[in-house]
Design a protein around this motif. Structure first.
Motif, PDB file in Angstrom:
ATOM      1  N   UNK A  15      28.051  37.480  32.796  1.00  9.53           N
ATOM      2  CA  UNK A  15      29.590  37.285  32.948  1.00  9.53           C
ATOM      3  C   UNK A  15      30.555  38.141  33.651  1.00  9.53           C
ATOM      4  N   UNK A  16      30.099  39.410  33.825  1.00  5.59           N
ATOM      5  CA  UNK A  16      30.653  40.492  34.595  1.00  5.59           C
ATOM      6  C   UNK A  16      30.467  40.044  35.961  1.00  5.59           C
ATOM      7  N   UNK A  17      29.403  39.669  36.404  1.00  6.85           N
ATOM      8  CA  UNK A  17      29.125  39.096  37.802  1.00  6.85           C
ATOM      9  C   UNK A  17      29.974  37.911  37.998  1.00  6.85           C
ATOM     10  N   UNK A  18      30.196  37.109  37.182  1.00  2.00           N
ATOM     11  CA  UNK A  18      30.633  35.761  37.515  1.00  2.00           C
ATOM     12  C   UNK A  18      32.090  36.192  37.588  1.00  2.00           C
ATOM     13  N   UNK A  19      32.616  36.892  36.919  1.00  5.84           N
ATOM     14  CA  UNK A  19      34.118  37.285  36.863  1.00  5.84           C
ATOM     15  C   UNK A  19      34.482  38.108  38.215  1.00  5.84           C
ATOM     16  N   UNK A  20      33.673  39.244  38.433  1.00  6.03           N
ATOM     17  CA  UNK A  20      34.037  40.194  39.418  1.00  6.03           C
ATOM     18  C   UNK A  20      32.977  40.377  40.638  1.00  6.03           C
ATOM     19  N   UNK A  21      32.055  39.370  40.558  1.00  8.50           N
ATOM     20  CA  UNK A  21      31.080  39.158  41.929  1.00  8.50           C
ATOM     21  C   UNK A  21      31.778  38.983  43.230  1.00  8.50           C
ATOM     22  N   UNK A  22      30.928  39.386  44.108  1.00  9.82           N
ATOM     23  CA  UNK A  22      31.706  39.072  45.442  1.00  9.82           C
ATOM     24  C   UNK A  22      31.664  37.710  45.819  1.00  9.82           C
ATOM     25  N   UNK A  23      33.003  37.514  46.700  1.00  6.86           N
ATOM     26  CA  UNK A  23      33.286  36.076  47.094  1.00  6.86           C
ATOM     27  C   UNK A  23      33.307  35.093  46.007  1.00  6.86           C
ATOM     28  N   UNK A  24      33.545  35.375  44.856  1.00  6.34           N
ATOM     29  CA  UNK A  24      33.771  34.389  43.765  1.00  6.34           C
ATOM     30  C   UNK A  24      34.937  33.878  43.866  1.00  6.34           C
TER      31      UNK A  24
END
Length: 67
Positions: A15-24
């Motif tokens: 969830x953290x990667x989806x919310x704050x991940x690069x170029x999302x």
């Protein structure tokens, strides 16, 4: 049962990667929101400067128009 298992941590990390991940998409939306907040704050500062100026003062352009 009270402690978080490996599956809980995996879901939190995803969830953290989806919310704050690069170029999302969401990270670009958050960047746009930050720009909007910054523009709002700058606009409020300009309003404060306009309120500090005395009312009824004559500027140079108004002085030239009257002559």
């Amino acid at each position: 049962m009270g402690a978080m298992s490996i599956w809980h941590w995996a879901i939190v990390i995803v969830v953290v990667l989806v919310l704050f991940g690069g170029r999302g998409k969401l990270s670009s939306i958050m960047g746009d929101a930050a720009k909007g907040i910054r523009a709002f704050k700058d606009g409020m500062k300009e309003d404060d400067k306009a309120k500090d100026e005395p009312v009824g003062t004559i500027t140079r352009t108004e002085d030239k128009e009257k002559n």
